[in-house]
Write an enzyme that holds these catalytic residues in place. Sequence first.
Site, short mmCIF file in Angstrom:
data_model
loop_
_atom_site.label_atom_id
_atom_site.label_comp_id
_atom_site.label_asym_id
_atom_site.label_seq_id
_atom_site.Cartn_x
_atom_site.Cartn_y
_atom_site.Cartn_z
N SER A 145 0.85 -1.20 0.00
CA SER A 145 0.00 0.00 0.00
C SER A 145 0.88 1.24 0.00
O SER A 145 2.08 1.17 0.29
CB SER A 145 -0.84 -0.03 1.28
OG SER A 145 -1.40 1.24 1.56
N TYR A 158 -3.54 -0.34 9.85
CA TYR A 158 -3.32 -0.67 8.43
C TYR A 158 -1.89 -0.31 8.02
O TYR A 158 -1.20 -1.10 7.38
CB TYR A 158 -4.35 0.10 7.60
CG TYR A 158 -4.38 -0.23 6.13
CD1 TYR A 158 -5.01 -1.39 5.67
CD2 TYR A 158 -3.83 0.64 5.18
CE1 TYR A 158 -5.07 -1.66 4.30
CE2 TYR A 158 -3.89 0.37 3.82
CZ TYR A 158 -4.53 -0.79 3.39
OH TYR A 158 -4.59 -1.07 2.04
P1 NAP Z 1 -11.78 -5.26 -1.00
O1 NAP Z 1 -12.55 -4.72 -2.16
O2 NAP Z 1 -12.25 -4.95 0.37
O3 NAP Z 1 -11.50 -6.83 -1.15
C1 NAP Z 1 -10.75 -7.52 -0.18
C2 NAP Z 1 -10.97 -8.99 -0.31
O4 NAP Z 1 -10.27 -9.66 0.74
C3 NAP Z 1 -12.44 -9.38 -0.19
O5 NAP Z 1 -12.73 -10.37 -1.16
C4 NAP Z 1 -12.50 -9.94 1.22
O6 NAP Z 1 -13.48 -10.91 1.45
C5 NAP Z 1 -11.14 -10.62 1.32
N1 NAP Z 1 -10.80 -10.95 2.70
C6 NAP Z 1 -10.77 -10.12 3.76
N2 NAP Z 1 -10.43 -10.80 4.87
C7 NAP Z 1 -10.22 -12.09 4.48
C8 NAP Z 1 -9.85 -13.28 5.17
N3 NAP Z 1 -9.60 -13.28 6.49
N4 NAP Z 1 -9.74 -14.42 4.46
C9 NAP Z 1 -10.01 -14.44 3.15
N5 NAP Z 1 -10.36 -13.35 2.44
C10 NAP Z 1 -10.48 -12.19 3.10
O7 NAP Z 1 -10.31 -4.70 -1.11
P2 NAP Z 1 -9.45 -4.20 -2.35
O8 NAP Z 1 -9.53 -2.73 -2.38
O9 NAP Z 1 -9.71 -5.00 -3.57
O10 NAP Z 1 -8.02 -4.55 -1.76
C11 NAP Z 1 -7.30 -5.73 -2.01
C12 NAP Z 1 -5.93 -5.60 -1.39
O11 NAP Z 1 -5.30 -4.43 -1.89
C13 NAP Z 1 -5.97 -5.42 0.14
O12 NAP Z 1 -4.87 -6.07 0.70
C14 NAP Z 1 -5.85 -3.92 0.30
O13 NAP Z 1 -5.34 -3.55 1.54
C15 NAP Z 1 -4.91 -3.59 -0.82
N6 NAP Z 1 -4.93 -2.20 -1.27
C16 NAP Z 1 -6.09 -1.60 -1.67
C17 NAP Z 1 -6.03 -0.29 -2.13
C18 NAP Z 1 -7.24 0.46 -2.61
O14 NAP Z 1 -7.12 1.67 -2.81
N7 NAP Z 1 -8.37 -0.17 -2.83
C19 NAP Z 1 -4.82 0.38 -2.19
C20 NAP Z 1 -3.67 -0.28 -1.73
C21 NAP Z 1 -3.74 -1.56 -1.29
P3 NAP Z 1 -15.01 -10.55 1.84
O15 NAP Z 1 -15.66 -10.32 0.55
O16 NAP Z 1 -15.51 -11.79 2.51
O17 NAP Z 1 -14.96 -9.36 2.75
C1 GCO Z 2 -7.08 5.03 3.28
C2 GCO Z 2 -7.12 4.05 2.16
C3 GCO Z 2 -5.80 3.44 1.87
C4 GCO Z 2 -5.76 2.83 0.52
C5 GCO Z 2 -4.51 2.24 0.03
C6 GCO Z 2 -3.52 3.28 -0.39
O1 GCO Z 2 -8.01 5.04 4.07
O2 GCO Z 2 -6.12 5.83 3.32
O3 GCO Z 2 -8.08 3.07 2.28
O4 GCO Z 2 -4.99 3.19 2.84
O5 GCO Z 2 -6.79 1.95 0.32
O6 GCO Z 2 -4.00 1.20 0.77
O7 GCO Z 2 -2.44 2.70 -1.01
#
Ligand code: NAP
Ligand code: GCO
Length: 264
Positions: A145, A158
């Site tokens: 992230s 986080y």
């Molecule tokens: P999301 O839409 O919330 O999807 C997360 C997925 O992880 C969901 O399918 C969720 O399942 C699953 N999950 C959560 N806890 C779990 C567990 N204990 N066992 C198995 N599955 C589990 O998140 P996303 O935005 O696609 O993010 C995916 C990854 O990228 C995460 O690691 C997040 O921190 C990272 N990330 C996101 C962003 C952003 O801006 N969106 C930026 C940087 C990094 P459920 O459907 O059952 O909840």
């Molecule tokens: C927040 C965001 C993040 C992003 C991501 C950024 O509340 O600042 O959810 O932390 O999702 O991980 O890279």
Amino acid sequence: MQNQFSLNGKIALVTGASYGIGFAIASALSDAGATIVFNDLKQEFVDKGLAAYKEAGIKARGYVCDVTNEDQVNALIAQIEKEVGVIDILVNNAGIIKRVPMHEMPAAEFRQVIDVDLNAPFIVSKAVLPGMMKKRAGKIINICSMMSELGRETVSAYAAAKGGLKMLTRNIASEYGEYNIQCNGIGPGYIATPQTAPLREPQADGSRHPFDSFIIAKTPAARWGNPEDLAGPAVFLASNASDFVNGHVLYVDGGILAYIGKQP
Ligand code: NAP
Ligand code: GCO
């Protein structure tokens, strides 16, 4: 050149990939030739994921598994090895966030975030490493992230987890590089998924959420990322094209980390 990026014959496990970033990454790996296996917490989400992959023309296998539960993870990896084969590519994608000021956050909630975002990548990586070591080949991609580098209000757990995940990435690279295993991270910027939906919700009067405007102003690309923006970087880090790239975090952030912010 294309052969370097081919994933033909490879088996990829993407955790938490029924939708969002995991789904986009799994779809890209499939497009490059990999067989896709994913998991989610509940059968309901696995079924939704299976339907979405089918609609996208992707043959994927989905399993119910909580990545924080070591017994469930070990059983899942054994089942995949039996039913599909030894995993070549692991993407530790499953993750959660809790936005709570640190002085108000119950310790149990802090631990829960660390459990999913840091302990689980350790548990799942540990389970796939023996198969990769035997093969003397493997790719582990940890979804890090911006918060692997930066802090901000309300995301202490986080940021602690994602900073730790960056160091776990470097350590796996250090410890298993000699087995021809590469472990790298992808650090997505602000990506439009359900996880960030509350930060983009329009105001009652229809105007932009202030955080939405803040992110657009902070991002040189002047937009939120889409899950598909992570497709190319994921294929690169999963393929032979990155065989000498190890312990690196590739930030896919539209330039946020390079930018001091708009001058007043
Ligand atoms: P999301 O839409 O919330 O999807 C997360 C997925 O992880 C969901 O399918 C969720 O399942 C699953 N999950 C959560 N806890 C779990 C567990 N204990 N066992 C198995 N599955 C589990 O998140 P996303 O935005 O696609 O993010 C995916 C990854 O990228 C995460 O690691 C997040 O921190 C990272 N990330 C996101 C962003 C952003 O801006 N969106 C930026 C940087 C990094 P459920 O459907 O059952 O909840
Ligand atoms: C927040 C965001 C993040 C992003 C991501 C950024 O509340 O600042 O959810 O932390 O999702 O991980 O890279």
